[in-house]
Design an enzyme around this catalytic site. Structure first.
Site, mmCIF file in Angstrom:
data_model
loop_
_atom_site.group_PDB
_atom_site.id
_atom_site.type_symbol
_atom_site.label_atom_id
_atom_site.label_comp_id
_atom_site.label_asym_id
_atom_site.label_seq_id
_atom_site.Cartn_x
_atom_site.Cartn_y
_atom_site.Cartn_z
ATOM 1 C CD1 TRP A 73 -5.745 -98.851 -9.087
ATOM 2 C CD2 TRP A 73 -4.447 -100.066 -8.061
ATOM 3 N NE1 TRP A 73 -5.902 -98.557 -7.747
ATOM 4 C CE2 TRP A 73 -4.969 -99.400 -7.105
ATOM 5 C CE3 TRP A 73 -3.324 -100.936 -7.776
ATOM 6 C CZ2 TRP A 73 -4.541 -99.511 -5.679
ATOM 7 C CZ3 TRP A 73 -3.137 -101.145 -6.447
ATOM 8 C CH2 TRP A 73 -3.731 -100.459 -5.596
ATOM 9 C CG ASP B 103 -2.771 -87.663 -9.125
ATOM 10 O OD1 ASP B 103 -1.580 -87.998 -8.834
ATOM 11 O OD2 ASP B 103 -3.899 -88.074 -9.034
ATOM 12 C CG ASP C 293 -13.510 -94.823 -18.870
ATOM 13 O OD1 ASP C 293 -12.354 -95.405 -19.039
ATOM 14 O OD2 ASP C 293 -14.240 -94.776 -17.782
ATOM 15 C CD GLU D 64 -12.440 -102.647 -39.880
ATOM 16 O OE1 GLU D 64 -13.217 -101.664 -39.796
ATOM 17 O OE2 GLU D 64 -12.605 -103.867 -39.485
#
Length: 728
Positions: free
Chosen positions: A477, A531, A545, A611
């Site tokens: 969200w 929060d 981000d 990797e």
């Protein structure tokens, strides 16, 4: 009992496992704060002092006593209009436009269990885990009644505060400022720790001395924000991770807030936590009530580490929904940094095949799957699957991915709308926009008016149609802008921003009730709404981000002061990093990402076989330690803001039989120094085996004498030690 009332002295005493909180109804009927700190016995009213202070007024109840003034006395819930010129928790405009409210004691109730707040997130507890104190206050002129709520989770040293404001008068009033809590500290010198930042660099630790005057930290952005987090710590000036008094104050709210600290000329410190008042003017008609969001207090005399444990335990066991408290979270791959908007159904299927190959549990289809959405300039609000882009129905794509043994998740941004969308063209009045004024755009999108139930209901139905198309186990969200242009076509002045937040909570509650097993990860450009209010609905939040491993050391460090590690979304990303351009070893990116809900943010199809081999090993190693991330105690061993050589952190099982120390050696040195590290939280009498070397140490030796860090070459090298208890 945790809560006691001493009738002869009219003192309320709240005792948790290690703390005491006291307040007193005085002879004038005012509720004065006495003490909050380490556990004590006896009445603390001797701490109150009285003197004739020049220019400090005296209430009528004090008669001729000039030594009595609310301008200098510590109060539980100070209001404006009593002769107290310091920061107030409550500001009321009466029907005659006067701004005055004098609250006096009218009674109280002590109950088993923890109060709840209708429509708002709050700490919850079983009846045998908590107690509630309700103190009734009243303004006899306006007939305004205020209930002060205290919730006590005794074993966790947690005290919660909330307030219910009720208009029992015959005329309308306006609430101009609504605080849920005030905390007065005894005269002294204190530091304030705040967690400030910006997009992609959230929750940087700032520590500064509290000086005379008022200091304000607030978000005016409609959300808790990247810039200022609604969690704070007041501490002794010499407090450290493992010693010193410190007070935690955290708001259970996802909207705009104001946190004020004020040191008066007598060295008293007052703090107030409230809804941000500048765009708040809440009308309360006769018979109506307003519930103020909750604030969580905790105190530790053993430094920041113990305080953090109090909050981690509280959030993990009394905020996050029970179904996710101990549930291991899926290792996921998100398509965003792998493909951004440029993907098809075949792209997602190929990503899922590679995910299955390396052991990833879940593939998330991020932004771009709906409407006309090939960039961030259009499509928001049109929550219909773009089957032409996917090349099939969503249900078919999910089935194909599930057949590979991989779960499926999807990204949504329900609160936002693009002007270039069918929804906006049909309902331009559904956005927050001031008539006659050009809108303020951000990311070229506007904000839907989630204070309106009809808007929420339409978006909810649209999202449910998508979620019902297949086996979707995870939703990310997102909310990618701050709120401006605060105007609702149907809502009244002064209520929009708060009602918006309550509307978001209502939407999330409906989703949880309809899809109880759905894992929702919160996000707002990363950590812009990190929060406790959101954690009540979304048990994990995308921490930032910024996926650069070295920047994340600071971001995750700051976040850990108030929030559990199990709530932090943290992923391995590609190098050079898309935000910083930095190059770090793949192993180091894995170590940093393992301090959170683990996953990947890169294009698996472009990874080399070497990797992929490392990724398989990372996932296996993470799954061996994820129970510690989810349920263990977390220790910050080395501060990344103060140490330029290395950063270290530690997980310890609750029974102290297992611990993992992780970290990063930031800079290599020629002919290097020897650096010791000191694990914490162990049993001093236990013996611990280093799994890598087979060497055995006592807990006391590890904690007091320490161990040398390995000598490595090259910058940004990962560090990891695993210890398990052996026979004493």
């Amino acid at each position: 009992m945790a809560i006691r009332y001493w009738k002869e002295k009219q003192i309320f005493s709240i005792d948790t496992k290690n703390t005491t909180y006291q307040m007193k109804v005085d002879s004038c009927g005012f509720l004065l704060h006495l003490y909050y700190g380490a556990k004590v016995n006896g009445a603390m009213d001797y701490l109150l002092t009285y003197a004739d202070r020049g220019f400090s007024g005296n209430p009528a109840e004090a008669g001729a006593d000039r030594t009595y003034s609310l301008d200098v006395l510590p109060q539980e819930y100070p209001t404006w209009g009593t002769g107290d010129y310091r920061n107030a928790a409550l500001l009321i405009q009466n029907a005659d436009h006067s701004e005055s409210c004098k609250l006096q004691y009218a009674g109280h109730t002590i109950k088993k269990g923890k109060y709840n707040l209708s429509g708002l997130p709050a700490v919850y507890a079983e009846e045998n885990e908590a107690e509630t104190l309700e103190i009734y206050m009243e303004d006899c002129v306006s007939n305004l009644k205020v209930t002060l709520l205290y919730g006590v989770v005794e074993q966790l040293d947690i005290i919660t505060r909330s307030v219910i404001i009720e208009n029992h008068g015959s005329e309308n009033i306006i609430i101009e400022k609504a605080g849920s809590a005030c905390l007065e500290l005894l005269p002294g010198q204190y530091d304030l720790l705040s967690f400030c930042g910006r997009h992609t660099m959230e929750r940087t630790v700032q520590r500064k001395r509290i000086g005379y005057g008022s200091s304000v930290f607030e978000s005016r952005r409609g959300t808790s924000s990247h810039q200022y987090n609604p969690a704070f710590i007041l501490a002794d000036v010499n407090a450290t991770e493992d010693c010193g008094n410190c007070y935690g104050i955290a708001f259970v709210y996802s909207g705009g807030f104001r946190f004020e600290t004020e040191k008066d000329p007598y060295d008293q410190v007052r703090t107030v936590m409230s809804i941000q008042p500048e765009q708040f003017a809440y009308p309360l008609n006769p018979g109506e009530r307003f519930v103020v969001p909750e604030t969580i207090f905790s105190f530790s005399q053993n430094g920041f580490g113990a305080l953090s444990h109090n909050y981690h335990n509280c959030i993990n066991h009394h905020v996050i929904r029970r179904s996710f408290q101990k549930k291991m979270r899926p290792v996921l791959i998100n398509s965003w940094e792998a493909a951004y908007f440029d993907f098809t159904g075949e792209t997602m299927l190929e990503l899922a095949k590679n995910a299955a190959d390396v052991g990833i549990d879940l593939v998330v289809m991020d932004d771009g799957w709906f409407g006309k959405r090939d960039d961030d300039n259009s499509g928001l609000g049109d929550w219909e699957v773009n089957e032409e882009k996917l090349g099939c129905s969503l249900g078919t794509l999910i089935e194909k991915i599930n057949e590979l043994g991989v779960d499926f998740g999807i990204w949504i941004e329900p609160e936002m709308i693009s002007e270039d969308s069918t929804l906006y063209r049909n309902h331009p009045d559904w956005v927050l926009q001031i008539p006659g004024r050009s809108p303020v755009r951000s990311r070229n999108q506007l904000v839907l008016d989630f204070s309106r139930k009809d808007v929420r209901d339409y978006i909810f139905a649209s999202i449910c149609k998508v979620l019902d198309q297949g086996n979707i186990t995870y939703v990310k969200w997102d909310m990618n802008r701050s709120i401006s242009d605060v105007y609702s076509h149907v809502n009244v002045r002064g209520t929009v921003l708060h009602d918006y937040v309550v509307g978001v909570y209502d939407f999330l509650e409906q989703m949880i009730q309809r899809y109880p097993e759905l894992l929702i990860e919160g996000c707002s450009g990363g950590g812009g709404r990190f929060d406790i209010g959101m954690l009540y609905y979304t048990p994990q939040i995308w921490c930032s981000d910024n996926t650069d491993a070295i920047d994340r050391l600071k971001i995750q460090y700051g976040t850990s002061f108030g929030y559990p590690i199990s709530a932090m979304g943290s992923h391995v990303s590609v190098c050079p990093n898309h935000q910083s351009g930095r190059i770090t070893p793949f192993e180091t990116r894995g170590i940093v990402a393992s301090a959170g809900t683990f996953g990947y943010e890169l294009d698996l199809m472009k990874m080399s076989e070497e990797e992929k081999k490392i990724a398989r090993e990372q996932i296996l190693k993470y799954k061996e330690m994820e129970h510690l991330v989810q349920t263990g105690d977390y220790y910050r061993l080395v501060n990344p803001f103060k140490n330029n050589n290395h950063v270290l952190w530690q997980f310890v099982s609750k029974d102290k039989k297992e611990t993992i120390v992780c970290g990063v050696r930031l800079h290599s040195e020629a002919n290097p120094h020897v650096y010791l590290f000191y694990p914490q939280g162990l049993d001093a009498d236990m013996k611990y085996e280093d799994i890598a070397t087979g060497k055995v140490y006592t807990g006391a030796a590890l904690m007091k004498a320490g161990l040398p860090l390995p000598l490595t070459t090259g910058d940004y090298q990962s560090i990891k030690f695993t210890f398990r208890a052996v026979e004493k």
